[in-house]
Every structure is written in C-alpha cells, then in structure tokens.
Design a protein around this motif. Structure first.
Motif, PDB file in Angstrom:
ATOM      1  N   SER A 192     -22.365 -45.172  49.312  1.00 39.43           N
ATOM      2  CA  SER A 192     -21.757 -44.555  50.490  1.00 39.43           C
ATOM      3  C   SER A 192     -20.421 -45.249  50.768  1.00 39.43           C
ATOM      4  CB  SER A 192     -22.668 -44.707  51.704  1.00 39.43           C
ATOM      5  OG  SER A 192     -22.796 -46.078  52.060  1.00 39.43           O
ATOM      6  N   GLU A 241     -25.554 -38.548  43.634  1.00 39.39           N
ATOM      7  CA  GLU A 241     -26.555 -39.251  44.424  1.00 39.39           C
ATOM      8  C   GLU A 241     -26.625 -40.740  44.089  1.00 39.39           C
ATOM      9  OE1 GLU A 241     -30.291 -37.287  44.050  1.00 39.39           O
ATOM     10  OE2 GLU A 241     -29.582 -35.387  44.913  1.00 39.39           O
ATOM     11  N   GLU A 242     -26.140 -41.102  42.910  1.00 36.91           N
ATOM     12  CA  GLU A 242     -26.169 -42.510  42.506  1.00 36.91           C
ATOM     13  C   GLU A 242     -24.941 -43.284  42.981  1.00 36.91           C
ATOM     14  OE1 GLU A 242     -26.701 -42.663  38.304  1.00 36.91           O
ATOM     15  OE2 GLU A 242     -28.639 -41.621  38.325  1.00 36.91           O
ATOM     16  N   ASN A 263     -23.706 -38.748  38.415  1.00 39.28           N
ATOM     17  CA  ASN A 263     -24.628 -38.186  39.388  1.00 39.28           C
ATOM     18  C   ASN A 263     -24.185 -38.597  40.796  1.00 39.28           C
ATOM     19  OD1 ASN A 263     -26.722 -37.378  41.019  1.00 39.28           O
ATOM     20  ND2 ASN A 263     -28.346 -38.295  39.780  1.00 39.28           N
ATOM     21  N   LYS A 267     -19.683 -36.942  48.414  1.00 39.20           N
ATOM     22  CA  LYS A 267     -19.583 -37.956  47.370  1.00 39.20           C
ATOM     23  C   LYS A 267     -18.396 -37.722  46.427  1.00 39.20           C
ATOM     24  CE  LYS A 267     -22.930 -40.709  48.499  1.00 39.20           C
ATOM     25  NZ  LYS A 267     -24.051 -41.038  47.630  1.00 39.20           N
ATOM     26  N   LYS A 311     -26.321 -31.939  55.227  1.00 42.47           N
ATOM     27  CA  LYS A 311     -27.433 -31.951  54.281  1.00 42.47           C
ATOM     28  C   LYS A 311     -28.747 -31.592  54.955  1.00 42.47           C
ATOM     29  CE  LYS A 311     -25.219 -35.352  51.261  1.00 42.47           C
ATOM     30  NZ  LYS A 311     -25.249 -36.724  50.717  1.00 42.47           N
TER      31      LYS A 311
END
Length: 360
Positions: free
Chosen positions: A333, A329-330, A327, A289, A246
């Motif tokens: 981890s 990003e939500e 999403n 993800k 990233k």
C-alpha cells in the motif's frame, strides 16, 4: 426616651432617603457616550468575526482554513472563495503559462498577488473541468494546490501560483544558484517522500480511494504536480481522479483508449494480444495499485544522480521491487511505501556524504 428613639429613627430615614437620591443621579453625557462606543465596538467585532474566519490559535497549522475559505501570502484572515463576480472584475490576466486538454492556465494578478487563472478550453471538456473542480474543493489540504475561487458558469477557477512550475522543471530549478544547495540526496529523498504522501492521501481521501489516471508516462505524471518555493510538492491537476470502491466492486479504467508501454501497470495493458483489436468494453478494470507500480519510476527521477542517491536507491530496492509485482494484490500500500521511505531517510539523515558508500 421614646421621643429620642423617634428622633433617631427619623434621622436615619432621612439619611437613607438622601443616599437613595444620590444613587439615582443620571449618568453624565461623557459616560453615556463611552458606553455607546463600547457597545458599537462589540457589535463591530461580532460582525467581522462573522464575515472573516480568524486564524487558528498558535500551535495549529496556520496555512489551513475552514472549508470554503482561503488564506495566502500576507493575508491575516481566511476569506471566502472568490465568486464569479470577483473573478470577472478583480483578476487581471498577464500571460498564458500552460495549456492542457481541459484548461488553459494564465499567470494573473489579484490584489497585487500573483495567482494562476485557469479557463476551460472547450465546452466538450466541461464535465472533466467540473470533476477536477469538485476534487479540488473536496481535497483542500497541504497536499493539494490552494483554491482561491471559481465560477462554474464561466468555466474558470483561481489557484495559488507557484513560480517554479511543475516537477518537469526540477532539474532546471536545481541548477539555479538559489537552489543548488538543495541538490542533495537528502532533499531529493524528501521530495520523493512528499510525492508518496500525496499518493497515500489520494488513496485514503475524504471522498474515497482515488486513482491518479493522468499518468500514462513519466512526463505526464510530472506535469500533474507543482514544486513550491518551500521545496515541497502539491498536486495540481485533478481532472482525472476516478474512485475505486472495493466494497461494492467498483473498479476503474483510465480513459477509453489503449495504453501502451512499460511505464503503465501490467493490468492497464490490453490483455488479449496484438492480433485482437482493442475494445474498451472488453478491457478489464483495475484499482489504485496502478499508482503503486509507478512510484519507483517517479522516485528515481526525483532522486536524480547526485552523490549519495545510489545509496538511497540501494536502501529502497526491496520496496521498489515489491511495487513492481505483476500481481496488483502483492504490491504494498502507499502507507507501507511511505513508512519505508521515512525509515530510510531517518537511517541516512545523519550520514556524512563522503562516507555514505561505506554503508554498503
């Protein structure tokens, strides 16, 4: 008086000379031979120490060897990975036990030990084979199958053999009398924790953030992992592990074909509708993800339907719901998922099964 002093001095001088003469007597042959043997033993020890890597001291992980070496079974020392010559002359193939797009796998024997011998299927898949080999070498750890040797020229590699096979055989294994005592929510949750540990290891690996791309459906994912005799999980097939970075904007796409179904993450689906034909060039890339999205489905399989597994699912509901956020990003981890799994195990570990439901 002077004569007496001269006489005493002469006497001391003679005694000193006799003592010096006694010290200069050469070593007897037996002592010399003993000295030579000691020196030869020291040289032999130094040679063996150079050729073989000694086991780690007590208290360290005895199963791990330095990079480029291995130890398995009853081996006391770590030995270098086997070479092409060793794979050609010392390994005896017994029977084929599996085949995928990249490799054929044979149950084989090396020095009276069962091993898994993998051979490239076709030259067209050589690039994938070499990538898998590179990952296997780079990721040697408790989370990855043990590498014993390889030969790039022949398209072959040798790994530790696990007779229980892949996770696809889990239910069949747990139905065996030998393993029925392990068919509990406690042991099954530990398997799920092992699985998440592997995902976390791949996402934080020594060679970058890796994504398990051979995961288009549940059966495909299960085929990538082996169940060990000690009832742990190790990653086995590493041919499709692209790297996400990233920091420089490097994202990935799993293959060149359209992915379908609810099992894959939403961002892996063609976003332009059925009326627009799929074009790989227009398919947006994604990150690690996608692995998080699939954790609840894999864990549900691993937990099975034994007594208490519904209670475990209840305690994992919130983290699994987060894993399924549309999403990426939500989503949490892998470390956050692992922490939650461990907390659930710790909170339920001492629970007596007949009273588990009362916790709800």
């Amino acid at each position: 008086m002077g004569n007496m002093e001269d006489s005493n001095m002469e006497k001391k001088s003679q005694e000193s000379t006799r003592g010096s003469s006694q010290r200069e007597i050469p070593l007897p042959p037996a002592a010399l031979l003993l000295l030579v043997m000691v020196l030869m033993n020291i040289l032999l020890y130094l040679y063996l120490d150079h050729v073989f890597v000694s086991p780690p001291p007590s208290g360290m992980d005895s199963s791990r060897c330095p990079f480029g070496t291995f130890r398995m079974g009853q081996m006391k020392n770590c030995s270098p990975w086997l070479s092409c010559e060793s794979l050609r002359t010392e390994v005896r193939r017994l029977k084929r036990v599996g085949e995928g797009a990249v490799k054929r796998v044979f149950l084989s024997e090396w020095k009276e030990q069962k091993v898994a011998f993998s051979q490239l299927t076709t030259p067209e898949m050589k690039e994938d084979f070499l990538h898998g080999l590179k990952m296997l070498k780079s990721l040697q750890s408790e989370h990855v199958v043990l590498l014993i040797g390889y030969c790039e020229d022949d398209g072959t590699l040798l790994t530790e053999y696990h007779p229980l096979g892949t996770l696809q055989n889990l239910e069949e294994t747990l139905n065996l009398p030998k393993y029925q005592s392990l068919n509990t929510w406690h042991h099954r949750l530990k398997l799920a924790i092992n699985y998440v540990k592997i995902i976390h290891y791949l996402h934080t690996s020594p060679v970058g953030t890796l994504v398990m791309c051979d995961s288009s459906d549940l059966d495909k994912i299960l085929s990538q992992y082996l169940l060990t005799s000690s009832f742990n999980i190790v990653a086995n097939d590493l041919d499709a592990l692209p790297t996400v970075n990233k920091g420089n904007g490097t994202l990935i796409k799993c293959g060149h074909r359209e992915l379908l179904g609810e099992f894959v993450a939403p961002e892996q689906l063609w976003p332009y509708g059925e009326e627009v034909p799929f074009e790989n060039g227009r398919m947006p890339p994604y990150d690690e993800k996608t692995d998080i999205w699939k954790i609840p489905d894999v864990s549900s399989f691993l937990l099975g339907h034994v007594e208490g597994s519904d209670v475990v699912r209840f305690h994992l509901f919130e983290i699994h719901q987060a894993c399924k956020k549309k999403n990426p990003e939500e989503r949490p981890s892998a470390q956050e998922v692992l922490d939650t799994y461990q907390k659930v195990l710790n909170s339920l570990r001492d629970t007596v099964l007949p009273g588990v439901r009362e916790m709800l």
